[in-house]
Design a protein around this motif. Structure first.
Motif, PDB file in Angstrom:
ATOM      1  N   UNK A  67      36.555  -2.887  15.992  1.00  0.00           N
ATOM      2  CA  UNK A  67      36.993  -1.541  15.623  1.00  0.00           C
ATOM      3  C   UNK A  67      38.408  -1.284  16.123  1.00  0.00           C
ATOM      4  N   UNK A  68      38.699  -1.709  17.344  1.00  0.00           N
ATOM      5  CA  UNK A  68      40.040  -1.528  17.893  1.00  0.00           C
ATOM      6  C   UNK A  68      41.080  -2.234  17.022  1.00  0.00           C
ATOM      7  N   UNK A  69      40.748  -3.418  16.508  1.00  0.00           N
ATOM      8  CA  UNK A  69      41.687  -4.130  15.639  1.00  0.00           C
ATOM      9  C   UNK A  69      41.933  -3.357  14.350  1.00  0.00           C
ATOM     10  N   UNK A  70      40.898  -2.707  13.817  1.00  0.00           N
ATOM     11  CA  UNK A  70      41.079  -1.877  12.618  1.00  0.00           C
ATOM     12  C   UNK A  70      41.997  -0.695  12.930  1.00  0.00           C
ATOM     13  N   UNK A  71      41.812  -0.103  14.103  1.00  0.00           N
ATOM     14  CA  UNK A  71      42.664   1.024  14.505  1.00  0.00           C
ATOM     15  C   UNK A  71      44.125   0.578  14.586  1.00  0.00           C
ATOM     16  N   UNK A  72      44.349  -0.615  15.116  1.00  0.00           N
ATOM     17  CA  UNK A  72      45.716  -1.129  15.256  1.00  0.00           C
ATOM     18  C   UNK A  72      46.381  -1.364  13.909  1.00  0.00           C
ATOM     19  N   UNK A  73      45.568  -1.621  12.886  1.00  0.00           N
ATOM     20  CA  UNK A  73      46.120  -1.795  11.538  1.00  0.00           C
ATOM     21  C   UNK A  73      46.620  -0.469  10.958  1.00  0.00           C
ATOM     22  N   UNK A  74      46.093   0.650  11.495  1.00  0.00           N
ATOM     23  CA  UNK A  74      46.373   1.967  10.911  1.00  0.00           C
ATOM     24  C   UNK A  74      47.403   2.736  11.726  1.00  0.00           C
ATOM     25  N   UNK A  75      47.300   2.676  13.059  1.00  0.00           N
ATOM     26  CA  UNK A  75      48.181   3.441  13.940  1.00  0.00           C
ATOM     27  C   UNK A  75      48.938   2.503  14.876  1.00  0.00           C
ATOM     28  N   UNK A  76      50.099   2.942  15.335  1.00  0.00           N
ATOM     29  CA  UNK A  76      50.778   2.267  16.440  1.00  0.00           C
ATOM     30  C   UNK A  76      49.939   2.536  17.683  1.00  0.00           C
ATOM     31  N   UNK A  77      49.400   1.505  18.278  1.00  0.00           N
ATOM     32  CA  UNK A  77      48.372   1.662  19.313  1.00  0.00           C
ATOM     33  C   UNK A  77      48.861   1.099  20.643  1.00  0.00           C
ATOM     34  N   UNK A  78      48.688   1.921  21.693  1.00  0.00           N
ATOM     35  CA  UNK A  78      49.117   1.525  23.033  1.00  0.00           C
ATOM     36  C   UNK A  78      48.012   1.843  24.027  1.00  0.00           C
ATOM     37  N   UNK A  79      47.578   0.818  24.793  1.00  0.00           N
ATOM     38  CA  UNK A  79      46.552   1.028  25.818  1.00  0.00           C
ATOM     39  C   UNK A  79      47.145   1.833  26.972  1.00  0.00           C
ATOM     40  N   UNK A  80      46.403   2.878  27.412  1.00  0.00           N
ATOM     41  CA  UNK A  80      46.879   3.774  28.461  1.00  0.00           C
ATOM     42  C   UNK A  80      46.056   3.671  29.733  1.00  0.00           C
ATOM     43  N   UNK A  81      45.021   2.855  29.746  1.00  0.00           N
ATOM     44  CA  UNK A  81      44.219   2.665  30.942  1.00  0.00           C
ATOM     45  C   UNK A  81      43.100   3.685  31.077  1.00  0.00           C
ATOM     46  N   UNK A  82      42.662   3.899  32.309  1.00  0.00           N
ATOM     47  CA  UNK A  82      41.486   4.733  32.564  1.00  0.00           C
ATOM     48  C   UNK A  82      41.814   6.217  32.736  1.00  0.00           C
ATOM     49  N   UNK A  83      43.091   6.547  32.856  1.00  0.00           N
ATOM     50  CA  UNK A  83      43.480   7.946  33.034  1.00  0.00           C
ATOM     51  C   UNK A  83      43.523   8.629  31.671  1.00  0.00           C
ATOM     52  N   UNK A  84      42.822   9.737  31.547  1.00  0.00           N
ATOM     53  CA  UNK A  84      42.705  10.431  30.266  1.00  0.00           C
ATOM     54  C   UNK A  84      44.076  10.728  29.677  1.00  0.00           C
ATOM     55  N   UNK A  85      44.236  10.418  28.396  1.00  0.00           N
ATOM     56  CA  UNK A  85      45.518  10.635  27.737  1.00  0.00           C
ATOM     57  C   UNK A  85      45.450  11.843  26.809  1.00  0.00           C
ATOM     58  N   UNK A  86      46.292  12.828  27.077  1.00  0.00           N
ATOM     59  CA  UNK A  86      46.392  14.031  26.255  1.00  0.00           C
ATOM     60  C   UNK A  86      47.627  13.907  25.373  1.00  0.00           C
ATOM     61  N   UNK A  87      47.474  13.989  24.057  1.00  0.00           N
ATOM     62  CA  UNK A  87      48.635  13.875  23.163  1.00  0.00           C
ATOM     63  C   UNK A  87      49.728  14.878  23.529  1.00  0.00           C
ATOM     64  N   UNK A  88      50.969  14.421  23.484  1.00  0.00           N
ATOM     65  CA  UNK A  88      52.098  15.227  23.918  1.00  0.00           C
ATOM     66  C   UNK A  88      52.855  15.894  22.781  1.00  0.00           C
ATOM     67  N   UNK A  89      52.606  15.472  21.549  1.00  0.00           N
ATOM     68  CA  UNK A  89      53.319  16.038  20.405  1.00  0.00           C
ATOM     69  C   UNK A  89      52.551  15.725  19.134  1.00  0.00           C
ATOM     70  N   UNK A  90      52.943  16.414  18.065  1.00  0.00           N
ATOM     71  CA  UNK A  90      52.355  16.153  16.761  1.00  0.00           C
ATOM     72  C   UNK A  90      52.579  14.689  16.402  1.00  0.00           C
ATOM     73  N   UNK A  91      51.573  14.080  15.800  1.00  0.00           N
ATOM     74  CA  UNK A  91      51.677  12.674  15.432  1.00  0.00           C
ATOM     75  C   UNK A  91      51.111  11.735  16.465  1.00  0.00           C
ATOM     76  N   UNK A  92      50.597  12.282  17.580  1.00  0.00           N
ATOM     77  CA  UNK A  92      49.924  11.469  18.594  1.00  0.00           C
ATOM     78  C   UNK A  92      48.455  11.841  18.665  1.00  0.00           C
ATOM     79  N   UNK A  93      47.611  10.838  18.835  1.00  0.00           N
ATOM     80  CA  UNK A  93      46.169  11.033  18.985  1.00  0.00           C
ATOM     81  C   UNK A  93      45.721  10.195  20.176  1.00  0.00           C
TER      82      UNK A  93
END
Length: 413
Positions: free
Chosen positions: A270-296
């Motif tokens: 599933x992660x590989x499918x996500x990478x085909x659709x979005x620019x994907x960056x691992x952020x680790x165990x700390x919860x990531x809150x999108x900082x601007x439009x266009x981020x999920x």
């Protein structure tokens, strides 16, 4: 032009306002509502959710349930727990959450303006939810929960609001969720007229929250019009209870998604499918809150990822350019098979007020992946409504919530 009128509110006695005021009826499920009203003789939730006064499993849509709501409301009025204004007024309503003030004006909006699309919606309603509030308003002959409306700021209205707030409020209390509520009354004839005339200059009003309550109020009005064919348009049933906020006062929170199935994919695939659709960056165990439009933010198997939308996805379409629409169009439907998120049981929606920890908790208990969204902007909501379009389901989460029972609008003939 918008006909936003003053009205004679029925409202709690000042010493009881904090006890009576209740969160909107649709915030709770049946079990939660029953727990809230247990051993509480004052909370307005008893009237908004009258099925709590009957045994568990009782048909919540039975005729006698709505009659119970009417009877409880009448009892509270007769016992002197509420007061009724002796003249028409506007009501300045301030909510403070986490130190942030949000100030609107309580009034009644016109059913005709709704029909003429001066008052604009951005989502559809469900028939069964609409039918429930139709019966509640009709049997009680009262609107007990205000519709949350928004408009583009008008300086004259703001000046009147600020002037009112220089005086001592009628109510000033803080609820259990640490939201402070204050109310002021504007009933001087000249000031009332000035506010009414200024609203006449407003071209569009937007439903921010309360689409079902709004649609139900309109349906009840049309029932009353059919009952009284010689109606003049001035009767109270031609208007519905609202609190209107200028656009610069509103805060829209994120409305997040959790999915219960990966549609047969293992996490890695599933992660590989996500990478085909979005620019994907691992952020680790700390919860990531999108900082601007266009981020999920995506939480999958104990790791957070930042997903970035390709700019080519933005075409200028007010609906298709929403991040929630892009997620649905690019991932949820084609990869996970979630075609209609309104009815598909494989997806749930989590209001941003619950925090990203709730998304983590869900993935560790009953879900496979979670998606943290950047909040929809109020101007995006306006653009969708102005275009006569509808947002995807669960695109906006407004906080803080208006309380029911603080302002009541009687609609009887």
């Amino acid at each position: 032009m918008a006909n936003i009128i003053p009205f004679r509110a029925v409202r709690p006695r000042a010493d009881l306002a904090a006890k009576i005021a209740a969160l909107p009826y649709d915030v709770y499920n049946r079990k939660e509502a029953r727990r809230v009203v247990q051993n509480d003789a004052y909370t307005f939730l008893r009237i908004d959710r009258p099925e709590t006064q009957f045994p568990e499993g009782y048909d919540m849509y039975a005729k006698e349930v709505y009659e119970k709501a009417r009877d409880m409301l009448q009892d509270m009025l007769q016992e002197g727990l509420f007061v009724e204004e002796d003249k028409r007024a506007y009501y300045v309503y301030e909510l403070v959450m986490d130190g942030r003030s949000q100030v609107g004006i309580g009034a009644c909006a016109s059913v005709d303006d709704y029909d003429a699309q001066i008052i604009k919606k951005h989502e559809n309603t469900r028939a069964e939810k609409e039918a429930d509030r139709i019966r509640h308003v009709d049997v009680c002959s009262a609107q007990t929960g205000p519709i949350f409306l928004a408009y583009r700021r008008r300086e004259v209205i703001q000046q009147e609001i600020q002037e009112a707030m220089t005086k001592k409020p009628v109510y000033d209390f803080t609820t259990e969720d640490q939201i402070t509520h204050r109310l002021w009354i504007i009933d001087e004839e000249a000031r009332v007229k000035r506010i009414w005339q200024e609203f006449l200059k407003v071209e569009s009003i937007y439903i921010a929250d309360g689409h079902h309550r709004c649609a139900s109020a309109v349906r009840v009005s049309k029932k009353r019009r059919a009952k009284y064919p010689d109606y003049t348009g001035e009767e109270e049933f031609n208007y519905f209870l609202s609190v209107l906020f200028p656009d610069d006062q509103l805060m829209i929170m994120d409305y997040n998604r959790v999915v219960h199935s990966l549609n047969g994919y293992e996490e890695g695939a599933f992660l590989e499918k996500v990478k085909e659709i979005f620019h994907t960056e691992a952020m680790g165990s700390i919860a990531y809150k999108p900082q601007k439009k266009g981020e999920i933010g995506m939480y999958l198997k104990d790791c957070w990822y930042r997903l970035r939308v390709d700019q080519a996805e933005y075409t200028g379409d007010p609906v298709e350019d929403l991040d929630v629409a892009i997620l649905q169009r690019k991932l949820l439907e084609p990869v996970l098979g979630i075609v209609d998120p309104k009815v598909d049981e494989r997806i749930d929606f989590v209001g941003g007020i619950r925090g990203l920890q709730e998304l983590e908790r869900r993935v560790h208990t009953d879900a496979k992946a979670a998606f943290a969204m950047y909040p929809t902007d109020i101007q995006e909501l306006f653009a969708v409504s102005d275009a006569g379009r509808l947002m995807p389901p669960k695109s906006t989460w407004f906080e803080p919530k208006l309380r029911s029972g603080i302002l009541i609008h009687k609609i009887e003939q």
